[in-house]
Design an enzyme around this catalytic site. Sequence first.
Site, mmCIF file in Angstrom:
data_model
loop_
_atom_site.group_PDB
_atom_site.id
_atom_site.type_symbol
_atom_site.label_atom_id
_atom_site.label_comp_id
_atom_site.label_asym_id
_atom_site.label_seq_id
_atom_site.Cartn_x
_atom_site.Cartn_y
_atom_site.Cartn_z
ATOM 1 N N LYS A 111 42.644 77.954 24.008
ATOM 2 C CA LYS A 111 41.634 78.243 25.039
ATOM 3 C C LYS A 111 40.885 76.971 25.431
ATOM 4 C CE LYS A 111 37.438 80.106 23.824
ATOM 5 N NZ LYS A 111 36.371 79.241 24.349
ATOM 6 N N ASN A 112 40.419 76.234 24.425
ATOM 7 C CA ASN A 112 39.557 75.089 24.732
ATOM 8 C C ASN A 112 40.336 73.858 25.186
ATOM 9 O OD1 ASN A 112 37.406 76.692 24.252
ATOM 10 N ND2 ASN A 112 37.010 75.941 22.180
ATOM 11 N N ARG A 169 30.804 79.212 29.466
ATOM 12 C CA ARG A 169 30.197 77.904 29.173
ATOM 13 C C ARG A 169 31.054 76.768 29.759
ATOM 14 N NH1 ARG A 169 25.750 74.786 27.403
ATOM 15 N NH2 ARG A 169 26.606 72.838 26.711
ATOM 16 N N CYS A 175 29.132 82.310 25.121
ATOM 17 C CA CYS A 175 28.710 82.946 23.878
ATOM 18 C C CYS A 175 27.309 82.520 23.485
ATOM 19 C CB CYS A 175 29.665 82.575 22.756
ATOM 20 S SG CYS A 175 31.222 83.439 22.876
ATOM 21 N N ARG A 228 22.396 75.751 23.409
ATOM 22 C CA ARG A 228 23.430 75.177 24.277
ATOM 23 C C ARG A 228 22.871 74.524 25.555
ATOM 24 N NH1 ARG A 228 28.864 78.671 24.011
ATOM 25 N NH2 ARG A 228 29.786 76.638 23.687
ATOM 26 N N PRO A 229 22.058 73.494 25.389
ATOM 27 C CA PRO A 229 21.525 72.805 26.571
ATOM 28 C C PRO A 229 22.591 71.958 27.274
ATOM 29 C CG PRO A 229 20.808 71.699 24.568
ATOM 30 C CD PRO A 229 21.635 72.883 24.137
ATOM 31 N N ILE A 230 22.254 71.400 28.431
ATOM 32 C CA ILE A 230 23.217 70.525 29.134
ATOM 33 C C ILE A 230 22.574 69.164 29.434
ATOM 34 C CG2 ILE A 230 24.542 72.422 30.143
ATOM 35 C CD1 ILE A 230 23.140 71.665 32.835
ATOM 36 N N ASP A 231 21.528 68.826 28.670
ATOM 37 C CA ASP A 231 20.804 67.571 28.924
ATOM 38 C C ASP A 231 21.707 66.335 28.849
ATOM 39 O OD1 ASP A 231 21.044 68.347 26.260
ATOM 40 O OD2 ASP A 231 19.341 67.164 25.599
ATOM 41 N N ASP A 241 33.932 76.814 14.831
ATOM 42 C CA ASP A 241 34.586 78.035 15.323
ATOM 43 C C ASP A 241 35.316 78.804 14.219
ATOM 44 O OD1 ASP A 241 33.638 77.498 17.829
ATOM 45 O OD2 ASP A 241 35.506 76.657 18.592
ATOM 46 N N ILE A 269 26.238 72.672 13.626
ATOM 47 C CA ILE A 269 26.404 72.411 15.072
ATOM 48 C C ILE A 269 25.521 73.329 15.914
ATOM 49 C CG2 ILE A 269 28.095 72.189 16.967
ATOM 50 C CD1 ILE A 269 29.086 70.453 14.744
ATOM 51 N N ARG A 283 38.382 87.453 25.666
ATOM 52 C CA ARG A 283 38.113 86.166 26.331
ATOM 53 C C ARG A 283 38.924 85.048 25.678
ATOM 54 N NH1 ARG A 283 32.216 84.152 26.473
ATOM 55 N NH2 ARG A 283 33.465 82.344 27.004
HETATM 56 N N1 EPU Z 1 24.482 69.790 23.021
HETATM 57 C C1 EPU Z 1 23.260 69.356 23.489
HETATM 58 N N2 EPU Z 1 23.180 68.947 24.787
HETATM 59 C C2 EPU Z 1 24.247 68.948 25.611
HETATM 60 C C3 EPU Z 1 25.497 69.399 25.131
HETATM 61 C C4 EPU Z 1 25.578 69.815 23.808
HETATM 62 O O1 EPU Z 1 22.273 69.335 22.765
HETATM 63 O O2 EPU Z 1 24.106 68.576 26.784
HETATM 64 C C5 EPU Z 1 24.581 70.247 21.606
HETATM 65 C C6 EPU Z 1 24.957 71.721 21.464
HETATM 66 O O3 EPU Z 1 23.843 72.556 21.624
HETATM 67 C C7 EPU Z 1 25.525 71.733 20.058
HETATM 68 C C8 EPU Z 1 26.192 70.372 19.953
HETATM 69 O O4 EPU Z 1 25.662 69.577 21.006
HETATM 70 O O5 EPU Z 1 24.473 71.796 19.131
HETATM 71 C C9 EPU Z 1 27.689 70.363 20.079
HETATM 72 O O6 EPU Z 1 28.106 71.246 21.090
HETATM 73 P P1 EPU Z 1 29.287 70.896 22.086
HETATM 74 O O7 EPU Z 1 28.710 70.411 23.353
HETATM 75 O O8 EPU Z 1 30.309 70.044 21.404
HETATM 76 O O9 EPU Z 1 29.883 72.329 22.322
HETATM 77 P P2 EPU Z 1 30.585 72.781 23.637
HETATM 78 O O10 EPU Z 1 31.277 71.605 24.226
HETATM 79 O O11 EPU Z 1 29.671 73.584 24.461
HETATM 80 C C10 EPU Z 1 32.910 73.330 22.542
HETATM 81 C C11 EPU Z 1 33.761 74.551 22.446
HETATM 82 C C12 EPU Z 1 33.090 75.548 21.498
HETATM 83 C C13 EPU Z 1 32.946 74.887 20.139
HETATM 84 C C14 EPU Z 1 32.127 73.596 20.275
HETATM 85 C C15 EPU Z 1 32.030 72.803 19.000
HETATM 86 C C16 EPU Z 1 34.790 74.601 24.616
HETATM 87 C C17 EPU Z 1 34.935 75.280 25.923
HETATM 88 N N3 EPU Z 1 33.926 75.133 23.774
HETATM 89 O O12 EPU Z 1 31.656 73.786 23.063
HETATM 90 O O13 EPU Z 1 33.942 76.658 21.388
HETATM 91 O O14 EPU Z 1 32.267 75.760 19.265
HETATM 92 O O15 EPU Z 1 32.753 72.742 21.261
HETATM 93 O O16 EPU Z 1 33.272 72.486 18.519
HETATM 94 O O17 EPU Z 1 35.488 73.630 24.334
HETATM 95 C C18 EPU Z 1 34.513 78.932 21.377
HETATM 96 O O18 EPU Z 1 35.657 78.580 21.717
HETATM 97 O O19 EPU Z 1 34.254 80.122 21.054
HETATM 98 C C19 EPU Z 1 33.447 77.945 21.351
HETATM 99 C C20 EPU Z 1 32.175 78.271 21.284
#
Ligand code: EPU
Length: 443
Positions: free
Chosen positions: A26-27, A98, A122, A127-130, A319, A341, A412
Amino acid sequence: MDDYFEIEGLAGKKLLSGEVEISGAKNAVLPLLAAGVLFDGKVSLENAPIINDTRRMLELLSALGAKTEFDEFAGVASVNCASLDSHSLDVEISKRLRASIILSGPILGRYGEVEFPHPGGCVIGERPIDIFVECFSKMGARAEERDGIYRLECSEGLKGTEVFMRIQSVTATETLMMAAALAKGETNLKNCAMEPEVAALAGFLRQSGVEIEGAGTPTIKVKGRAGRLLSPRGRAKIIPDRIEAGSFIILGALCADELVVKNCVPAHLEAVTSLLAAAGVPLDIGQDFIRLSGNGRTANSVFKNFNVRTHEYPGFPTDLQAPMAVFLTQASGEGLIFETIFEGRLGYTEDLIKMGAGIKIWDAHRASVKGPTPLNGRLLEGPDIRAGLALVIAALAAEGRSQITNVRYLDRGYERIDEKLRSLGALIERKTLTRSKDSALIF
Ligand code: EPU
């Protein structure tokens, strides 16, 4: 109306057996589909998982004006972004996924502007996007947020520069790699996520002509093409889903005598298999399979406990934290789960406790699991994709019947999960939930 699973537990007996074929990740499929925006023609992806998230990403692209196809029989997803006519992501779909945020990079790189809502998905933490916004700003974009909609703009095009990501983020690394591919000049991305899905996206971009190096390490360098789009060069194949594979191995350890997990990349799962092997799970690891043999002869209580600390790749994947907690309920002694995480990813433990697990929750990040304890089947509410599958594993290990609601989350992320489980001998049925006038569930 939603589907639920009805599962007849095996009461701790290891009665499942057979072979299971792992689907595409998926990812990995989601960022590769988003990469379609970088191309002037049709991009086709083989081994695309037939799951709702793949369909949602295709819908998002289609709402932008792309031509999309999903041959679900062949598992080939295609997207042609030659004639995109919008740079605004569909709000409703983005709020359910997401990974919608990944599209912001290629769209901004291509059009110099993009609009999107705060992405949903989820509920496993804040899960911020800063990091995305900060890094785009470093590359020259102006950002504003109004009424929950982000707008980024850089009419003169993104500029390559040095970008340090404060946190290793999987989707931020992928998004910025794609933005950098169309920027002017070289981008040096530092503190990148090293997940196999990041490396797979970089491999696809390189195969398509992007000068990119370092993916799979903390530093990725991308030579920007100053807005020049890519032309498709053959099909790409989606890598196997390491989370699905890891979940089946954990399921096998608790419920199967003989199990072959086929079409996986064991090298992506070392953090998981090394723990299980040390605990006494009889694993035979091949090039593209993991076999569990003679497991029925091992009583669960013989498995030794361990501590699990989630970590960015190549550490233990967040995960698989929930499925591993289920394993620990059946291992002897006490193991600590430390989720580093996300801060909302232990909610499912409440359900395991109700089933009889000896779990103590210390705070939002830590829980200890004392085993072995018999589990009892009951009504369980699937909270997200990964914890949903953990509850399925718990229900199969338990005594008696369980119902697991919110199967829409499992749909999903996992292809035909109930069929795959049935092929191993599991008694699992998909049923449709209805609600009475007062909203009570009717099974
Ligand atoms: N974070 C921030 N700011 C940001 C982005 C991330 O603070 O702008 C924080 C997150 O809140 C978290 C950490 O950074 O504490 C790491 O999160 P990451 O951004 O790596 O997660 P993601 O990219 O949103 C992907 C996978 C997730 C998986 C995580 C960690 C995808 C589509 N999703 O999420 O998968 O848990 O990496 O490996 O690739 C799932 O498949 O069910 C799933 C949640």
